[in-house]
Design an enzyme around this catalytic site. Structure first.
Site, PDB file in Angstrom:
ATOM      1  N   ASP A  93       0.387   3.762   1.806  1.00  0.00           N
ATOM      2  CA  ASP A  93       0.304   4.351   3.151  1.00  0.00           C
ATOM      3  C   ASP A  93       1.688   4.676   3.731  1.00  0.00           C
ATOM      4  O   ASP A  93       2.571   3.820   3.760  1.00  0.00           O
ATOM      5  CB  ASP A  93      -0.421   3.359   4.075  1.00  0.00           C
ATOM      6  CG  ASP A  93      -0.863   4.012   5.377  1.00  0.00           C
ATOM      7  OD1 ASP A  93       0.012   4.478   6.130  1.00  0.00           O
ATOM      8  OD2 ASP A  93      -2.080   4.049   5.633  1.00  0.00           O
TER       9      ASP A  93
ATOM     10  N   HIS B  70      -2.062  -3.880   5.041  1.00  0.00           N
ATOM     11  CA  HIS B  70      -1.889  -3.457   6.436  1.00  0.00           C
ATOM     12  C   HIS B  70      -3.252  -3.225   7.070  1.00  0.00           C
ATOM     13  O   HIS B  70      -4.211  -2.853   6.382  1.00  0.00           O
ATOM     14  CB  HIS B  70      -1.014  -2.197   6.525  1.00  0.00           C
ATOM     15  CG  HIS B  70      -1.645  -0.976   5.901  1.00  0.00           C
ATOM     16  ND1 HIS B  70      -2.277  -0.011   6.648  1.00  0.00           N
ATOM     17  CD2 HIS B  70      -1.757  -0.592   4.609  1.00  0.00           C
ATOM     18  CE1 HIS B  70      -2.733   0.932   5.835  1.00  0.00           C
ATOM     19  NE2 HIS B  70      -2.432   0.593   4.590  1.00  0.00           N
TER      20      HIS B  70
ATOM     21  N   CYS C  50      -6.311  -0.003   6.823  1.00  0.00           N
ATOM     22  CA  CYS C  50      -5.987   0.613   5.517  1.00  0.00           C
ATOM     23  C   CYS C  50      -7.057   1.650   5.118  1.00  0.00           C
ATOM     24  O   CYS C  50      -8.249   1.329   5.045  1.00  0.00           O
ATOM     25  CB  CYS C  50      -5.876  -0.466   4.445  1.00  0.00           C
ATOM     26  SG  CYS C  50      -5.454   0.193   2.814  1.00  0.00           S
TER      27      CYS C  50
ATOM     28  N   ARG D 288       2.621   5.062   6.657  1.00  0.00           N
ATOM     29  CA  ARG D 288       2.968   4.415   7.937  1.00  0.00           C
ATOM     30  C   ARG D 288       3.490   2.996   7.762  1.00  0.00           C
ATOM     31  O   ARG D 288       3.916   2.358   8.720  1.00  0.00           O
ATOM     32  CB  ARG D 288       1.743   4.408   8.860  1.00  0.00           C
ATOM     33  CG  ARG D 288       1.271   5.802   9.209  1.00  0.00           C
ATOM     34  CD  ARG D 288      -0.132   5.772   9.772  1.00  0.00           C
ATOM     35  NE  ARG D 288      -1.080   5.206   8.803  1.00  0.00           N
ATOM     36  CZ  ARG D 288      -2.353   4.937   9.077  1.00  0.00           C
ATOM     37  NH1 ARG D 288      -2.817   5.157  10.296  1.00  0.00           N
ATOM     38  NH2 ARG D 288      -3.141   4.442   8.149  1.00  0.00           N
TER      39      ARG D 288
ATOM     40  N   CYS E 279       0.854  -1.199   0.000  1.00  0.00           N
ATOM     41  CA  CYS E 279       0.000   0.000   0.000  1.00  0.00           C
ATOM     42  C   CYS E 279       0.886   1.245   0.000  1.00  0.00           C
ATOM     43  O   CYS E 279       2.025   1.222   0.457  1.00  0.00           O
ATOM     44  CB  CYS E 279      -0.908   0.005   1.223  1.00  0.00           C
ATOM     45  SG  CYS E 279      -2.080   1.406   1.231  1.00  0.00           S
TER      46      CYS E 279
HETATM   47 CO    CO Z   1      -3.462   1.272   2.983  1.00  0.00          CO
END
Ligand code: CO
Length: 224
Positions: free
Chosen positions: A48, A102, A105, A50, A46
């Site tokens: 993302d 994750h 998400c 983090r 992803c």
């Molecule tokens: Co995500």
């Protein structure tokens, strides 16, 4: 200088310090990097911020070929993702493909809300379909967070299915190329990676391995 600018300066300064450290620990590292590109792993993850890259798995540049997209999708109409997959399989000849989702998400959450973010809802159409397909089972879960996390797991497994169904990977297996496709999920709240235990090593058991993982007890046992 605003805080927004400060981060850019920090990135440049950190880069200089990191380079100096690597030169100290492993002289010649960057010269080697410039000559070869031979990663053993393709990571489909992803976007993302983090979900960290190399640092969380103790790997240096050169070891993982990355493809990241919102909600770690590998869709059969996505030229970008398929190009990365083709290059990784046919040119780099990676040994492992890891689809890593994750928990929590944002893409998966967005898929559950209709028409909120325009184009992004098109991109996430498959995840929304997945939630409809598994609605009965998801509804049994205690709360929304559990449902989202379970859908994150299902999404990882469906993307593993897409990787395994892609002509790129099917043809590689038929040629006798050894490739294992793995379903992993990262827990932002703990910093730990988990294996969803649906590793596929060839065409023959691909669908049954994924279906068994979806039906099995490992799934929906959120963050076990
Ligand atoms: Co995500």
């Amino acid at each position: 200088m605003t805080h927004d600018d400060e981060i850019l300066q920090r990135m440049m300064a950190n880069n200089r310090a990191w380079k100096a450290g690597v030169d100290r620990d492993d002289p010649g590292f960057f010269e080697r990097m410039a000559r070869h590109h031979a990663p053993r792993v393709l990571w489909i993850g992803c976007s993302d911020s983090r979900v960290p890259g190399n640092e969380s798995i103790g790997l240096m540049p050169g070891e993982i070929f990355y493809h990241r997209s919102v909600a770690n999708q590998l869709q059969m109409v996505d030229f970008n993702g398929l190009s990365a997959l083709q290059y990784a399989v046919e040119r780099l000849r990676v040994r492992h493909i890891i689809v890593c989702g994750h928990y929590g998400c944002g893409g998966v959450k967005t898929a559950l809300k209709r028409n909120e973010l325009g184009l992004l809802n098109n991109w996430l159409h498959g995840v929304a379909e997945l939630s409809r397909k598994h609605k009965a089972r998801l509804d049994e879960l205690a709360d929304r967070q559990h449902r989202i996390d379970a859908l994150c797991e299902l999404n990882v497994l469906e993307q593993v299915r897409n990787v395994c169904r892609s002509p790129i990977v099917l043809q590689a297996w038929r040629r006798g190329q050894e490739i294992s496709v793995h379903a992993w999920i990262y827990d932002i709240a703990s910093g730990l990676l988990h294996d969803l235990e649906a590793t596929v090593d060839g065409d023959r058991h691909a669908e049954s391995t994924i279906d068994t993982a979806i039906a099995g007890p490992r799934l929906f046992s959120t963050r076990a």
